[in-house]
Motif scaffolding. Structure first.
Motif, PDB file in Angstrom:
ATOM      1  N   ASN A 246     -32.439 -15.089  20.715  1.00  0.00           N
ATOM      2  CA  ASN A 246     -32.247 -16.454  20.226  1.00  0.00           C
ATOM      3  C   ASN A 246     -33.463 -17.292  20.571  1.00  0.00           C
ATOM      4  O   ASN A 246     -33.855 -17.380  21.737  1.00  0.00           O
ATOM      5  CB  ASN A 246     -30.993 -17.068  20.839  1.00  0.00           C
TER       6      ASN A 246
ATOM      7  N   VAL B  23     -32.699 -16.667  14.960  1.00  0.00           N
ATOM      8  CA  VAL B  23     -31.960 -15.576  15.602  1.00  0.00           C
ATOM      9  C   VAL B  23     -32.483 -14.258  15.049  1.00  0.00           C
ATOM     10  O   VAL B  23     -32.467 -14.034  13.834  1.00  0.00           O
ATOM     11  CB  VAL B  23     -30.441 -15.696  15.366  1.00  0.00           C
TER      12      VAL B  23
ATOM     13  N   CYS C 108     -27.699 -19.610  11.642  1.00  0.00           N
ATOM     14  CA  CYS C 108     -27.491 -19.138  13.012  1.00  0.00           C
ATOM     15  C   CYS C 108     -26.159 -19.644  13.563  1.00  0.00           C
ATOM     16  O   CYS C 108     -26.125 -20.557  14.397  1.00  0.00           O
ATOM     17  CB  CYS C 108     -28.629 -19.592  13.917  1.00  0.00           C
TER      18      CYS C 108
ATOM     19  N   THR D 171     -29.111  -9.828  20.312  1.00  0.00           N
ATOM     20  CA  THR D 171     -29.908 -10.797  19.564  1.00  0.00           C
ATOM     21  C   THR D 171     -30.940 -11.434  20.470  1.00  0.00           C
ATOM     22  O   THR D 171     -30.776 -11.471  21.691  1.00  0.00           O
ATOM     23  CB  THR D 171     -29.031 -11.907  18.963  1.00  0.00           C
TER      24      THR D 171
END
Length: 185
Positions: free
Chosen positions: A88, A78, A62, A86
């Protein structure tokens, strides 16, 4: 619906990029749901992984994401989506991060199969809001039976439109037969 995995995860908000602790549920239909707490009353965010997930990375894979304070980089997850954004996430441990990653990847990849007894075959079907999925323990270790039931009202509008069209055609034909005796007088 069957719950594949649930637990506490840190989630980075999309606008302010702040980390929030959320209760997360990953369902068999590919929906990853984020709630304020374990009661699952206040849904904060939902991501459909079956249709939008491109890739899942964890730990040192990541790059460019900073974990919440007091959490190491190895705990990061991720999820890359098809629109370029994305999601996270950060787990409480490296093992939990890897477990979440594997479950997320399995959810994205594995289709649900429906058994057709007439053809003696299995057919992969897309899971959406018109299907109900039941999972029962299988005969052997590590096997499960997946039963999919279609919504009985799926396609009801098409059948109703076809019925209306057939009714109009029958009515037109009946009307022409009612005026027929006057033509022969």
């Amino acid at each position: 619906m069957a719950l594949l995995r649930s637990g506490w995860l840190w989630r980075q908000t999309s606008v302010l990029k702040r980390w929030k602790l959320n209760w997360c549920d990953l369902w068999i239909d590919g929906n990853l749901c984020f709630y304020k707490n374990e009661s699952r009353r206040d849904l904060e965010h939902r991501v459909s992984l079956k249709t939008r997930c491109v890739d899942v990375r964890s730990g040192l894979e990541c790059g460019g994401v900073s974990p919440p304070e007091s959490n190491p980089r190895e705990n990061l997850i991720v999820v890359q989506l098809s629109n370029g954004s994305t999601v996270n996430l950060c787990a409480n441990s490296e093992d939990e991060s890897i477990a979440w990653k594997l479950t997320l990847l399995d959810t994205r990849r594995n289709p649900v199969f429906q058994y057709d007894p007439y053809e003696d075959s299995y057919e992969a079907i897309p899971i959406n809001s018109y299907h109900t999925v039941y999972i029962t323990p299988g005969a052997g270790p590590g096997t499960h039976q997946v039963l999919v039931q279609r919504d009985p009202f799926d396609g009801a509008m098409e059948r109703m439109a076809l019925g209306l069209l057939a009714g109009m055609a029958a009515g037109t034909a009946m009307r022409s037969f009612l005026y027929m005796p006057f033509f022969f007088c």
